[in-house]
Design an enzyme around this catalytic site. Structure first.
Site, PDB file in Angstrom:
ATOM      1  N   HIS A  70     -10.762   8.549   0.517  1.00  0.00           N
ATOM      2  CA  HIS A  70      -9.442   8.207   1.051  1.00  0.00           C
ATOM      3  C   HIS A  70      -9.519   6.914   1.865  1.00  0.00           C
ATOM      4  CE1 HIS A  70      -5.941   8.833   3.873  1.00  0.00           C
ATOM      5  NE2 HIS A  70      -5.361   8.985   2.690  1.00  0.00           N
ATOM      6  N   ASP A  71     -10.544   6.776   2.708  1.00  0.00           N
ATOM      7  CA  ASP A  71     -10.736   5.539   3.472  1.00  0.00           C
ATOM      8  C   ASP A  71     -10.892   4.346   2.539  1.00  0.00           C
ATOM      9  OD1 ASP A  71     -10.655   7.063   5.776  1.00  0.00           O
ATOM     10  OD2 ASP A  71     -12.763   6.760   6.310  1.00  0.00           O
ATOM     11  N   ASP A 121      -3.001   9.198  -0.667  1.00  0.00           N
ATOM     12  CA  ASP A 121      -2.816  10.434   0.097  1.00  0.00           C
ATOM     13  C   ASP A 121      -2.762  11.648  -0.826  1.00  0.00           C
ATOM     14  OD1 ASP A 121      -2.782   8.856   2.361  1.00  0.00           O
ATOM     15  OD2 ASP A 121      -0.660   9.167   2.812  1.00  0.00           O
TER      16      ASP A 121
END
EC number: 3.1.1.4
Length: 146
Positions: A70-71, A121
């Site tokens: 996600h990062d 997300d």
């Protein structure tokens, strides 16, 4: 003149602070869609080496790996021209999505940056839903384990 510059900086900062919680709430709501009954802020913030603010080292487990991915997705988003302004960036931009059961659908009406962030997300929420949660990896000593 200095006061004018300070006022401009404070207004931009204030705008970013107003938008940020909404963007975070959207991610939270997405996780709650994928994992009904979950408490995203208390369960996933400060989990492992990557879940929460910042991240470095080696993920401690599959769930932490979801946060690392996600990062990385947000880092990719910041390279999009449409995500480079103060308001249109991964950390402050809001997007449209819907939840049907545990299925997350990013709206086709999202602009390029919104769509990219929504899909970052969405992928993370789905990843969280498939990864086991290990209470021993919550609030770890990052200096020792990461």
């Amino acid at each position: 003149m200095k006061l004018l510059v300070l006022a401009a900086l404070l207004s931009v900062s204030a705008a970013a602070h107003i938008i940020t919680p909404r963007a975070l709430w959207q991610f939270r709501d997405m996780i709650k869609c994928a994992i009904p009954g979950s408490r995203p802020y208390s369960e996933y913030n400060n989990y492992g080496c990557f879940c929460g603010l910042g991240g470095s080292g080696t993920p401690v487990d599959e769930l932490d790996r979801c946060c690392e991915i996600h990062d990385a997705c947000y880092t990719q988003a910041k390279h999009l021209e449409s995500c480079k302004s103060v308001i249109d960036n991964p950390y402050t931009n809001s997007y449209s999505f819907s939840c049907s059961g545990t299925n997350i659908i990013c709206s086709s009406k999202n602009k390029e940056c919104e769509e990219f962030i929504c899909n970052c997300d969405r992928a993370a929420a789905i990843c969280f839903s498939k990864a086991p949660y290990n209470e021993n990896n919550k609030n770890i000593n990052k200096k020792e384990r990461c």
